[in-house]
Design an enzyme around this catalytic site. Structure first.
Site, PDB file in Angstrom:
ATOM      1  N   ASP A  53      29.564 -21.788 -34.555  1.00 26.10           N
ATOM      2  CA  ASP A  53      28.442 -21.796 -35.334  1.00 26.10           C
ATOM      3  C   ASP A  53      28.234 -21.103 -36.529  1.00 26.10           C
ATOM      4  OD1 ASP A  53      27.154 -22.124 -32.549  1.00 26.10           O
ATOM      5  OD2 ASP A  53      27.786 -20.121 -31.835  1.00 26.10           O
ATOM      6  N   TYR A 127      40.671 -19.350 -29.853  1.00 26.01           N
ATOM      7  CA  TYR A 127      40.227 -18.916 -30.602  1.00 26.01           C
ATOM      8  C   TYR A 127      41.063 -17.191 -30.880  1.00 26.01           C
ATOM      9  CZ  TYR A 127      35.892 -21.381 -31.098  1.00 26.01           C
ATOM     10  OH  TYR A 127      35.543 -22.725 -31.686  1.00 26.01           O
TER      11      TYR A 127
END
Length: 285
Positions: A53, A127
């Site tokens: 994003d 992540y």
């Protein structure tokens, strides 16, 4: 045609996310423009392992690109026909370094093994989310990669809450639903550690993530860590299975895609085929 694998990283601060969007600066758009210029291609199209994003960073992103053999031959410059594939790809990396802005870097380009698909062949994505709870604020030199949380965080409480989320579940409560897409995922790892400089770092590993999932998980764990919610609450939200207005999505800039893992070369095609199937949860016996 030859399929190329690109290993890359970027500082997401100045981008409207990975995916190409008309009129907006995106990571995909910038890299494709550079590839088109260097390889003299019209409309090269990258396939990426994880569509990040706006504001999210990456240091272990992977993408693939199919190019005609003659496009690579054009990298020979004034030595036509004299360079091998490895030399051509090394030249491509150097030229990309000269064309791309400093906040995007292609570290390596290689010929992809048979059956490789950057998105569907992946076994997992890892992540990291980084948070500072220092009373006076975080390190100003790391402000674009570390979130400052203005309440003290209890590491043990956050890990106890995280443990309740592990495994294969429907993560609808932590995802922005997309038409036709499943929200069933296998969360393989989720834990927090305090680094030597005091920054709290979450490691989050799953076979794949749905839209906003990592940041929603982090937001729920921060609420458990600072005492606004009980340790049991994130697990209760997961069980409820519906988007909870109490879950605040953590800001994008604390998140970074660190690694994408793939199976051995001989298993790439089978993995891609398996991943393309829409998953459902198996009911308990």
């Amino acid at each position: 045609m030859v399929r190329l694998r690109l290993d890359l990283g970027y500082d997401g601060s100045g981008f409207s996310g990975w995916a190409r969007q008309p009129g907006l600066r995106t990571v995909q758009g910038e890299i494709e423009q550079a590839l088109g210029r260097i390889l003299r291609l019209a409309g090269p199209a990258l396939t990426v392992a994880g569509r990040t994003d706006a504001g999210v960073h990456a240091r272990g992103q992977v993408a693939h690109l199919d190019v005609p053999d003659e496009a690579l031959a054009g990298l020979d410059g004034n030595r036509p026909g004299q360079l091998g594939t490895d030399e051509r790809l090394a030249a491509l990396v150097r030229r990309l370094g000269g064309v791309l802005s400093p906040n995007v870097r292609v570290f390596r380009v290689s010929v992809a093994p048979e059956g490789f698909d950057a998105r569907f062949s992946a076994l997992s994505r890892r992540y990291a989310y980084r948070v500072s709870d220092a009373p006076g604020g975080g390190d100003p030199l790391r402000r674009h990669e570390v979130l400052w949380h203005n309440r003290p965080l209890d590491l043990d409480a956050m890990n106890a809450a995280a443990a309740r989320l592990l495994g294969e579940h429907d993560f609808a409560a932590f995802c922005k639903k997309r038409e036709g897409a499943t929200t069933i995922r296998e969360l393989q790892r989720l834990d927090w550690a305090r680094e030597p400089d005091g920054v709290l770092a979450a490691t989050v590993v799953a076979d794949a993530f749905c839209h906003s999932m990592v940041r929603a998980l982090v937001g729920s764990l921060l609420a458990a860590g600072d005492g606004r919610r009980p340790v049991e609450w994130p697990g209760q939200v997961l069980t409820a299975g519906v988007r909870d207005t109490g879950v605040h999505v953590a800001p994008a800039h604390g998140l970074c895609l660190e690694e994408v893992r793939y199976p051995p070369d001989g298993e790439l095609a089978d993995r891609a085929s398996t991943t393309r199937r829409v998953r459902t949860l198996t009911p308990d016996a």
